[in-house]
Design a protein around this motif. Structure first.
Motif, PDB file in Angstrom:
ATOM      1  N   PRO A  11      -6.222   5.860  13.193  1.00 52.83           N
ATOM      2  CA  PRO A  11      -7.685   5.817  12.860  1.00 52.83           C
ATOM      3  C   PRO A  11      -8.241   6.665  11.861  1.00 52.83           C
ATOM      4  O   PRO A  11      -7.696   7.782  11.992  1.00 52.83           O
ATOM      5  CB  PRO A  11      -8.446   5.587  14.223  1.00 52.83           C
ATOM      6  CG  PRO A  11      -7.313   6.221  15.136  1.00 52.83           C
ATOM      7  CD  PRO A  11      -6.118   6.071  14.645  1.00 52.83           C
ATOM      8  N   ASP A  18     -15.722   3.863  11.440  1.00 51.47           N
ATOM      9  CA  ASP A  18     -14.370   4.371  12.142  1.00 51.47           C
ATOM     10  C   ASP A  18     -13.654   3.257  11.760  1.00 51.47           C
ATOM     11  O   ASP A  18     -13.852   1.997  12.438  1.00 51.47           O
ATOM     12  CB  ASP A  18     -14.805   4.527  13.588  1.00 51.47           C
ATOM     13  CG  ASP A  18     -15.685   5.655  13.761  1.00 51.47           C
ATOM     14  OD1 ASP A  18     -15.582   6.677  13.161  1.00 51.47           O
ATOM     15  OD2 ASP A  18     -16.694   5.631  14.684  1.00 51.47           O
ATOM     16  N   LEU A  19     -12.640   3.336  11.135  1.00 48.74           N
ATOM     17  CA  LEU A  19     -11.511   2.382  10.951  1.00 48.74           C
ATOM     18  C   LEU A  19     -10.274   2.509  11.817  1.00 48.74           C
ATOM     19  O   LEU A  19      -9.917   3.560  12.240  1.00 48.74           O
ATOM     20  CB  LEU A  19     -11.261   2.606   9.395  1.00 48.74           C
ATOM     21  CG  LEU A  19     -12.031   2.819   8.242  1.00 48.74           C
ATOM     22  CD1 LEU A  19     -11.480   2.900   7.010  1.00 48.74           C
ATOM     23  CD2 LEU A  19     -13.234   1.527   8.410  1.00 48.74           C
ATOM     24  N   PRO A  20      -9.714   1.362  12.217  1.00 49.80           N
ATOM     25  CA  PRO A  20      -8.625   1.333  13.228  1.00 49.80           C
ATOM     26  C   PRO A  20      -7.333   1.554  12.695  1.00 49.80           C
ATOM     27  O   PRO A  20      -6.488   1.956  13.324  1.00 49.80           O
ATOM     28  CB  PRO A  20      -8.720  -0.099  13.661  1.00 49.80           C
ATOM     29  CG  PRO A  20      -9.350  -0.761  12.475  1.00 49.80           C
ATOM     30  CD  PRO A  20     -10.283   0.111  11.865  1.00 49.80           C
ATOM     31  N   ASN A  21      -7.285   1.525  11.416  1.00 57.97           N
ATOM     32  CA  ASN A  21      -6.064   1.909  10.552  1.00 57.97           C
ATOM     33  C   ASN A  21      -6.260   2.487   9.138  1.00 57.97           C
ATOM     34  O   ASN A  21      -7.564   2.255   8.587  1.00 57.97           O
ATOM     35  CB  ASN A  21      -5.141   0.699  10.496  1.00 57.97           C
ATOM     36  CG  ASN A  21      -5.655  -0.424   9.833  1.00 57.97           C
ATOM     37  OD1 ASN A  21      -5.654  -0.488   8.907  1.00 57.97           O
ATOM     38  ND2 ASN A  21      -5.845  -1.352  10.741  1.00 57.97           N
ATOM     39  N   ARG A  22      -5.121   3.004   8.680  1.00 58.82           N
ATOM     40  CA  ARG A  22      -5.494   3.499   7.299  1.00 58.82           C
ATOM     41  C   ARG A  22      -4.996   2.542   6.081  1.00 58.82           C
ATOM     42  O   ARG A  22      -4.756   2.848   4.994  1.00 58.82           O
ATOM     43  CB  ARG A  22      -4.481   4.814   7.077  1.00 58.82           C
ATOM     44  CG  ARG A  22      -5.160   5.807   8.038  1.00 58.82           C
ATOM     45  CD  ARG A  22      -4.323   6.984   7.960  1.00 58.82           C
ATOM     46  NE  ARG A  22      -4.980   7.985   9.315  1.00 58.82           N
ATOM     47  CZ  ARG A  22      -5.428   9.059   8.824  1.00 58.82           C
ATOM     48  NH1 ARG A  22      -5.816   9.517   7.485  1.00 58.82           N
ATOM     49  NH2 ARG A  22      -6.053   9.748   9.873  1.00 58.82           N
ATOM     50  N   THR A  23      -5.074   1.335   6.411  1.00 58.21           N
ATOM     51  CA  THR A  23      -4.615   0.069   5.216  1.00 58.21           C
ATOM     52  C   THR A  23      -5.967  -0.343   4.705  1.00 58.21           C
ATOM     53  O   THR A  23      -6.974  -0.628   5.382  1.00 58.21           O
ATOM     54  CB  THR A  23      -4.000  -0.968   5.699  1.00 58.21           C
ATOM     55  OG1 THR A  23      -4.650  -1.869   6.659  1.00 58.21           O
ATOM     56  CG2 THR A  23      -2.459  -0.412   6.421  1.00 58.21           C
ATOM     57  N   SER A  52      -8.043  -7.843   9.954  1.00 51.81           N
ATOM     58  CA  SER A  52      -7.357  -6.673  10.727  1.00 51.81           C
ATOM     59  C   SER A  52      -6.876  -5.556   9.564  1.00 51.81           C
ATOM     60  O   SER A  52      -6.445  -4.215   9.962  1.00 51.81           O
ATOM     61  CB  SER A  52      -5.917  -7.058  10.905  1.00 51.81           C
ATOM     62  OG  SER A  52      -5.241  -7.693   9.873  1.00 51.81           O
ATOM     63  N   GLY A  54      -7.877  -1.978   7.647  1.00 53.17           N
ATOM     64  CA  GLY A  54      -8.829  -0.944   7.862  1.00 53.17           C
ATOM     65  C   GLY A  54     -10.256  -1.275   7.326  1.00 53.17           C
ATOM     66  O   GLY A  54     -11.160  -1.108   7.840  1.00 53.17           O
ATOM     67  N   ARG A  98     -14.201  -4.750   8.626  1.00 54.12           N
ATOM     68  CA  ARG A  98     -15.261  -3.992   7.948  1.00 54.12           C
ATOM     69  C   ARG A  98     -14.941  -4.436   6.360  1.00 54.12           C
ATOM     70  O   ARG A  98     -13.834  -4.363   5.936  1.00 54.12           O
ATOM     71  CB  ARG A  98     -15.007  -2.606   8.177  1.00 54.12           C
ATOM     72  CG  ARG A  98     -15.186  -2.203   9.668  1.00 54.12           C
ATOM     73  CD  ARG A  98     -14.279  -1.246   9.979  1.00 54.12           C
ATOM     74  NE  ARG A  98     -12.745  -1.817  10.015  1.00 54.12           N
ATOM     75  CZ  ARG A  98     -12.278  -2.539  10.931  1.00 54.12           C
ATOM     76  NH1 ARG A  98     -12.815  -2.796  12.040  1.00 54.12           N
ATOM     77  NH2 ARG A  98     -11.022  -3.056  10.661  1.00 54.12           N
ATOM     78  N   LEU A 314      -5.768   7.044   2.936  1.00 53.90           N
ATOM     79  CA  LEU A 314      -5.723   5.711   3.069  1.00 53.90           C
ATOM     80  C   LEU A 314      -4.957   5.151   1.891  1.00 53.90           C
ATOM     81  O   LEU A 314      -4.895   5.503   0.935  1.00 53.90           O
ATOM     82  CB  LEU A 314      -7.093   4.900   3.314  1.00 53.90           C
ATOM     83  CG  LEU A 314      -7.824   5.257   4.304  1.00 53.90           C
ATOM     84  CD1 LEU A 314      -9.145   5.970   3.775  1.00 53.90           C
ATOM     85  CD2 LEU A 314      -8.570   4.006   5.177  1.00 53.90           C
ATOM     86  N   VAL A 328      -0.897  -6.185   8.293  1.00 58.08           N
ATOM     87  CA  VAL A 328      -1.112  -4.797   9.140  1.00 58.08           C
ATOM     88  C   VAL A 328      -0.065  -5.348  10.513  1.00 58.08           C
ATOM     89  O   VAL A 328       0.780  -4.157  10.586  1.00 58.08           O
ATOM     90  CB  VAL A 328      -2.392  -4.253   9.604  1.00 58.08           C
ATOM     91  CG1 VAL A 328      -2.373  -3.345  10.747  1.00 58.08           C
ATOM     92  CG2 VAL A 328      -3.478  -4.109   8.466  1.00 58.08           C
TER      93      VAL A 328
END
Length: 360
Positions: A11, A18-23, A52, A54, A98, A314, A328
């Motif tokens: 994250p 707040d992003l759950p991943n860096r894609t 899904s 980020g 997002r 990212l 993802v």
């Protein structure tokens, strides 16, 4: 020294998100809006399928009629367009995603047959090449040079478009200063031959981009604003002949704004990339490749992980997300990737747009 992320799946906070991943799903023109630039219902499906990521960045969206470069691209300057985009953002948020709106003024990359207006640019310099129009490919035309008052009006168009984007439910906007479109045209000496305050020196050529960023940040908050750049990429007949000097100057002028991110389409010249990473203290999104017509078999994942080790925060993927709504998860489990269906890349219906299968 900044902590180097272990993987794409950690994250991260970007601006107020707040992003759950860096894609990041990169902007990709898909030409599914109607003749009035109103997003279609299928666009809500398309973006929600990819929630899904980020962060999703939409296709380039014109801030005015004059800013449109291609047929059937969406706008963000009328009430009907805002309502169409609201359906998109509602669908993405309902799916847990997002989404930023990319605001793109195409400048000299356009044609009168698209909207009945002569394209505009920093100078009356025609770009070599052709552009897709409602009647097929046509040669690009010589643009009309913008006046100072028109430049100021376009700055206001960008800030109004950003306000409308927030009204439409977007989490933020990305300003498209890349790929040879209007903001990029002001940066490059071959397309900007002005001798006034918006041309000539490096400081003159970065002025328009800085003013747009300042206006948009003032309108919606800097933590909702990103900027995309593609230094030394000769797309749409752009020649960034002084990229190692200009882009550090641009980023230095933007640093006090504390933007949410800068989105770099990696240059072929690694010295340019290194200077940009050193010049930008904030969040850096990197698109590590611009492969055409097909991305590598792994959709660029190996390149992505190399860039994370080099200091990117990212990584954005274009065609990988185009063909794989669940990119993802496919990356996470090393799953197979869908090939791109060339039918429906630009315009059309469901085929090649919302019909790509997921692993489930």
């Amino acid at each position: 020294m900044k902590e180097i992320p272990v993987s794409l799946f950690e994250p991260i906070r970007v601006g107020r998100l707040d992003l759950p991943n860096r894609t990041v799903m990169a902007a990709m023109t898909r030409s599914r809006a109607d003749q009035e630039g109103v997003p279609s219902p299928s666009m809500a499906t398309y973006y929600a399928q990819r929630a899904s990521a980020g962060l999703i960045i939409t296709e380039g969206t014109q801030p005015s009629v004059q800013g449109q470069g291609y047929p059937w691209t969406p706008g963000i300057y009328t009430d009907a367009q805002v309502a169409g985009w609201r359906a998109v953002t509602d669908a993405v948020h309902a799916a847990g995603g997002r989404i930023f709106n990319q605001i793109q003024h195409s400048g000299r990359v356009g044609h009168p047959s698209v909207h009945g207006l002569r394209p505009v640019g920093p100078s009356a310099v025609r770009a070599n090449g052709q552009i897709f129009t409602p009647t097929g490919p046509q040669d690009l035309v010589e643009p009309r040079e913008l006046t100072i008052s028109e430049i100021h009006a376009i700055v206001e168009e960008f800030s109004n478009a950003a306000r409308r984007a927030v009204e439409a439910g977007f989490d933020g906007v990305e300003l498209h200063s890349a790929m040879g479109y209007l903001l990029h045209q002001f940066l490059a000496p071959n397309s900007n031959q002005r001798s006034d305050a918006y041309g000539g020196s490096v400081q003159g050529r970065i002025r328009f981009v800085v003013e747009v960023a300042e206006a948009v940040a003032g309108a919606i908050g800097s933590d909702r604003v990103g900027l995309r750049i593609s230094p030394a990429k000769p797309i749409n007949d752009i020649a960034d002949t002084d990229a190692t000097e200009l882009y550090p100057a641009l980023l230095g002028a933007l640093t006090p704004l504390d933007l949410a991110h800068v989105h770099l389409v990696a240059a072929d010249d690694e010295d340019v990339n290194d200077k940009i990473r050193a010049a930008w203290p904030g969040i850096l999104v990197v698109n590590p490749l611009n492969a055409f017509p097909e991305p590598p078999a792994d959709a660029g994942r190996a390149n992505a992980e190399q860039w994370l080790r080099r200091g990117a925060d990212l990584i954005s993927f274009g065609r990988g997300f185009l063909a794989n709504p669940d990119l993802v998860e496919r990356f996470r489990i090393n799953g197979p990737l869908n090939p791109i269906n060339p039918e429906g890349l630009y315009g059309g219906g469901r085929t090649g747009y919302t019909d790509y299968p997921t692993l489930g």
